[in-house]
Design a protein around this motif. Sequence first.
Motif, PDB file in Angstrom:
ATOM      1  N   PHE A 296      -9.969  10.553  -1.930  1.00  0.00           N
ATOM      2  CA  PHE A 296      -8.738  11.297  -2.149  1.00  0.00           C
ATOM      3  C   PHE A 296      -8.514  11.590  -3.629  1.00  0.00           C
ATOM      4  O   PHE A 296      -8.715  10.737  -4.480  1.00  0.00           O
ATOM      5  CB  PHE A 296      -7.547  10.512  -1.599  1.00  0.00           C
TER       6      PHE A 296
ATOM      7  N   GLU B 202       0.687  -1.652   8.335  1.00  0.00           N
ATOM      8  CA  GLU B 202       0.994  -1.356   6.936  1.00  0.00           C
ATOM      9  C   GLU B 202       2.198  -0.442   6.748  1.00  0.00           C
ATOM     10  O   GLU B 202       2.636  -0.225   5.612  1.00  0.00           O
ATOM     11  CB  GLU B 202      -0.214  -0.731   6.215  1.00  0.00           C
TER      12      GLU B 202
ATOM     13  N   GLU C  12       6.520   8.606  -2.865  1.00  0.00           N
ATOM     14  CA  GLU C  12       5.318   9.432  -2.782  1.00  0.00           C
ATOM     15  C   GLU C  12       5.679  10.820  -2.281  1.00  0.00           C
ATOM     16  O   GLU C  12       6.781  11.068  -1.790  1.00  0.00           O
ATOM     17  CB  GLU C  12       4.254   8.811  -1.875  1.00  0.00           C
TER      18      GLU C  12
ATOM     19  N   PRO D 105      -2.276  14.078  -1.079  1.00  0.00           N
ATOM     20  CA  PRO D 105      -1.283  13.433  -1.945  1.00  0.00           C
ATOM     21  C   PRO D 105      -1.030  14.220  -3.231  1.00  0.00           C
ATOM     22  O   PRO D 105      -1.903  14.919  -3.739  1.00  0.00           O
ATOM     23  CB  PRO D 105      -1.917  12.071  -2.244  1.00  0.00           C
TER      24      PRO D 105
ATOM     25  N   THR E 124       1.225   7.171  -6.962  1.00  0.00           N
ATOM     26  CA  THR E 124       0.129   7.199  -5.990  1.00  0.00           C
ATOM     27  C   THR E 124      -0.539   5.828  -5.988  1.00  0.00           C
ATOM     28  O   THR E 124      -0.530   5.118  -6.993  1.00  0.00           O
ATOM     29  CB  THR E 124      -0.929   8.270  -6.343  1.00  0.00           C
ATOM     30  N   GLY E 125      -1.121   5.460  -4.855  1.00  0.00           N
ATOM     31  CA  GLY E 125      -1.810   4.185  -4.758  1.00  0.00           C
ATOM     32  C   GLY E 125      -3.185   4.234  -5.379  1.00  0.00           C
ATOM     33  O   GLY E 125      -3.624   5.274  -5.900  1.00  0.00           O
TER      34      GLY E 125
ATOM     35  N   ASP F 184      -5.993   4.291  -3.975  1.00  0.00           N
ATOM     36  CA  ASP F 184      -6.855   5.244  -3.290  1.00  0.00           C
ATOM     37  C   ASP F 184      -6.264   6.653  -3.288  1.00  0.00           C
ATOM     38  O   ASP F 184      -6.761   7.555  -2.618  1.00  0.00           O
ATOM     39  CB  ASP F 184      -7.127   4.796  -1.855  1.00  0.00           C
TER      40      ASP F 184
ATOM     41  N   MET G  28      -3.342   7.516  -2.135  1.00  0.00           N
ATOM     42  CA  MET G  28      -2.325   7.690  -1.109  1.00  0.00           C
ATOM     43  C   MET G  28      -1.192   6.696  -1.301  1.00  0.00           C
ATOM     44  O   MET G  28      -1.270   5.789  -2.133  1.00  0.00           O
ATOM     45  CB  MET G  28      -2.944   7.544   0.280  1.00  0.00           C
TER      46      MET G  28
ATOM     47  N   SER H 190       1.915   7.674   3.803  1.00  0.00           N
ATOM     48  CA  SER H 190       0.827   8.599   4.135  1.00  0.00           C
ATOM     49  C   SER H 190      -0.450   7.877   4.551  1.00  0.00           C
ATOM     50  O   SER H 190      -1.175   8.344   5.437  1.00  0.00           O
ATOM     51  CB  SER H 190       0.531   9.523   2.947  1.00  0.00           C
ATOM     52  N   ARG H 191      -0.715   6.716   3.939  1.00  0.00           N
ATOM     53  CA  ARG H 191      -1.968   6.022   4.227  1.00  0.00           C
ATOM     54  C   ARG H 191      -2.097   5.594   5.692  1.00  0.00           C
ATOM     55  O   ARG H 191      -3.074   5.955   6.367  1.00  0.00           O
ATOM     56  CB  ARG H 191      -2.132   4.813   3.307  1.00  0.00           C
TER      57      ARG H 191
ATOM     58  N   TRP I  41      -2.243   8.723   7.970  1.00  0.00           N
ATOM     59  CA  TRP I  41      -3.549   9.398   7.866  1.00  0.00           C
ATOM     60  C   TRP I  41      -4.602   8.631   8.666  1.00  0.00           C
ATOM     61  O   TRP I  41      -5.406   9.238   9.378  1.00  0.00           O
ATOM     62  CB  TRP I  41      -3.970   9.490   6.399  1.00  0.00           C
ATOM     63  N   THR I  42      -4.620   7.323   8.557  1.00  0.00           N
ATOM     64  CA  THR I  42      -5.594   6.507   9.281  1.00  0.00           C
ATOM     65  C   THR I  42      -5.471   6.726  10.790  1.00  0.00           C
ATOM     66  O   THR I  42      -6.477   6.881  11.495  1.00  0.00           O
ATOM     67  CB  THR I  42      -5.396   5.014   8.959  1.00  0.00           C
TER      68      THR I  42
END
Length: 415
Positions: free
Chosen positions: A216, A327, A355, A367, A382-383, A385, A387, A391-392, A395-396
């Motif tokens: 990302f 999460e 975010e 992102p 932002t994280g 990664d 995201m 969103s993380r 998205w998963t």
Amino acid sequence: MNQLLLRAARHRSPQWTSQRFLVTKNAIPDPMTGELMPPTPDIQPNLLQIKRNANPKTPPPAQSLVFGRTFTDHMLAIPWDAVSGWGVPEIKPYGPLEMEPSATVLHYAQTLFEGMKAYRDEHGKVTLFRPDMNMKRMNNSAQRLALPTFNGDALLDLIKRLISLDRHWIPKEPGHSLYVRPTLIGTQKAIGVGPPNEALLFVILSPVGPYYASGFKPVALYGTTEFVRAAPGGTGAYKLGVNYAPGVLPQKSVAALGYSQNLWLHGPDHELTEVGTMNMFVVFKTADGGLELVTPPLDGMILPGVTRDSVLTLAREHISGVKQLPELSDKLVVSERTVTMKEVKAAEKAGTLVEMFGAGTAAVISPVNRIGYMGEDVHIPTGEDGMGPVSRPIWTELVGRQWGKIPSDWSVSID
């Protein structure tokens, strides 16, 4: 011309009567005169004709694919005219379209399209992701342009046949898929603004790689106040060709300033609408320590994206306990409401901006790490990664369903 078509339609149907209120059950109004006409045939998959490509190509290496540049061996084409309705569907070799220079699509932008993807799982099964929503949106767009509508299930049946024929074009490498582009255009052979009496629906396929091949990468947006993507009462809620060409110049402008996409703002309060060609989401911290996921409402300016709806559905299922997402905070509120740049800036200063991301078919989740606005940058967390905490996990879940790793009735087999 329309009166000639009307007389021909009457002659064709023994049940037709010139009395406007004594007509067959499914009669429809003539788009020009308002006079009722007998129904015409819808798309009929049982009439499909297949002409195989005598010189099939070898699919290129997956690593060489560029989005929208490579196409498979075959395409689907279905003609329509006001007298006969939808004609014989044909799967034929991919190639140029034949049309008159006076075709209305070339002069008045009578064109609409959809964007879908076909995914191959690790067992070789090929699926489409929520294709019923694409068919519904395509019909809504057709109605907005006074182009012919159709039975979405019938078209989907034919699209599956096309994908099945060219399924070997779907790369086996992880993250690759087959982009599906259904398109409907007006092809009437006369210059004049009005509902066309001829149209063509066609579908082409393009193998594509992962949007983020190396992980990302958060994008920078420019909050544009000079250009407008959509306005109340306009066509922003429909997937029409006319909505996209005017965005090319603004995109070039923000790229020259070092930004990736436009953040389309509307009105004197600079309301956030969309990100480039994607729907937009913002996450704020709430007073009770929870999170609020916000996206603009479908007020006629916002495209009802399939990914947008999927994000909202998953978030609401998590809240209700129907489908818990690891999460993702239990203190989550989902809001479809107006959000302004003033609110975003205030949240940045207060430390409550969590975010921001775009959502669409191509990227799924994109992102955002900063917004250029009125001469300064608004920075968005932002994280590691790229995201964020909302969103993380969404998205998963989305990607898991698309690729068949998570069972879901959103994945529809082509077989």
